[in-house]
Write an enzyme that holds these catalytic residues in place. Sequence first.
Site, PDB file in Angstrom:
ATOM      1  N   LYS A  61     -56.823  79.510 199.304  1.00  0.00           N
ATOM      2  CA  LYS A  61     -56.937  79.728 197.797  1.00  0.00           C
ATOM      3  C   LYS A  61     -56.969  78.468 197.368  1.00  0.00           C
ATOM      4  CE  LYS A  61     -54.458  83.889 198.219  1.00  0.00           C
ATOM      5  NZ  LYS A  61     -54.188  83.991 199.760  1.00  0.00           N
ATOM      6  N   CYS A  95     -50.467  89.791 199.390  1.00  0.00           N
ATOM      7  CA  CYS A  95     -51.317  90.475 200.404  1.00  0.00           C
ATOM      8  C   CYS A  95     -50.567  91.928 200.781  1.00  0.00           C
ATOM      9  CB  CYS A  95     -51.777  89.639 201.316  1.00  0.00           C
ATOM     10  SG  CYS A  95     -50.599  89.016 202.727  1.00  0.00           S
ATOM     11  N   CYS A 100     -47.489  78.068 197.210  1.00  0.00           N
ATOM     12  CA  CYS A 100     -47.257  78.407 198.587  1.00  0.00           C
ATOM     13  C   CYS A 100     -48.522  78.368 199.159  1.00  0.00           C
ATOM     14  CB  CYS A 100     -46.558  80.049 198.561  1.00  0.00           C
ATOM     15  SG  CYS A 100     -45.260  80.186 197.465  1.00  0.00           S
ATOM     16  N   PRO A 151     -52.621  78.708 204.686  1.00  0.00           N
ATOM     17  CA  PRO A 151     -53.433  77.515 205.276  1.00  0.00           C
ATOM     18  C   PRO A 151     -54.328  76.743 204.412  1.00  0.00           C
ATOM     19  CG  PRO A 151     -54.296  79.587 206.001  1.00  0.00           C
ATOM     20  CD  PRO A 151     -53.176  79.866 205.056  1.00  0.00           C
TER      21      PRO A 151
END
Length: 445
Positions: A265, A382, A259, A262
């Site tokens: 990571k 998050c 996933c 943008p």
Amino acid sequence: MSKGKKTVREAALDVLESVEKNQSYSNLLLNHAIEKYGIKGPDTGLLTELTYGTIQRRMTLDFYLAPFINKKIESWVRQLLRLSLYQMIYLDKIPDRAVLFEAVEIGKRRGHKGIASMINGILRSIQRKGVAAIESIEDPVERLAIETSHPQWLVKRWTEQFGIEKTREMCETNITAPHQSARVNTLRITVDELIDRLTEEGLTVQKSSIVPNAIISLKGNLAKTAAFKDGLLTIQDESSMLVGHSLDVHEDFTVLDSCAAPGGKTTHIAQLMEGKGKVFALDLHKHKIKLINENASRLGLGNIESKAHDSRRAGELFAAESFDRILVDAPCSGLGVLRRKPDIKYTKKESDLESLQTIQLQILEAVSPLLKKGGLLVYSTCTVDRNENQGTVKEFLDGNKEFQPFPLTHLPETVQPFVEGNMLQVFPQDFGGDGFFISCFKKDS
């Protein structure tokens, strides 16, 4: 005033109206308003402060305004009253007379004399009589909700999960401005060299005390620098950077970021692999894949391959046991990033959290067969919700006996006090980063 030119407060009012009416993200609207109205220099900071501050404290401001409004008022008038009261209560540098004058002028321009007069009357009454005491609210959960502008259901849920004191610390942190941090592209520049370069550009920056190869801006916007444009850094929160480290990657690995948009990571993983090996990045949306590619290109990382695809169907693209590491940075409620996206507080419902857990488990179930034996699977969010975090982890492990909890001892020493076995829950108050959750599993050899 020239056509198209607006005062900072009028621009703030436009943003506040759009956020509430269209449930648009304040950060995107803010950037649009800065460009559209040609807002520059210190006014950019003021616009940001007024917009975020008013959204952050909306419930508190409404509590203060309620006794002074005795009839139905238009949405923009309420927003203007919130905006004005925010300045009167929370901003010392702006005198009340300037706030009142501007509010009345906007009232005349957007409405008529009668509305301007009502706005003036309400604000002058508040100035004269003062606002109600929040201490008068007897119920502790309701009091904390109003005092820190968090929905009551959320404060109640957090209080049950973490206790009232931890909840209070979190809510109080959530209404403070976050700092801006960035990850240094160490494939192109050292941390010290970048700090020197940014200092020459007029910024004040320092090394992160939490994460290696990260910096914090004390003054100046890192995203507007030549160093950013040249791919020497990427904007990323310190908590988010811990995810890359939790994967414990090596140069020759093949990694799936399921996933990815943008791409913060994704690019971090690719950088930790020294630009070698291969990182496959999936995201549901085509326009978001464009963001990943732009980021990778700016940073000069050639070991990333991205594709628009639903990670719940990742098995259509890859054979079983294709990857050394898999990251599921899952869609979540985002309750750990309320300082950066304060509007989330008012749009989320408790029922949303339950449906998100279903998606989180579906993704984990879909990608887990793609991991090599002995490989690591990392699940991150998050958010700070026990159900989405520890709850999802438990459900996954209960149903997938070939996976074992893998201790996060490879994370930086600085965050080890927050690690519990194979799980890390960071709260916003812990070190000033976003609220974040990371969990690590190993597939049986």
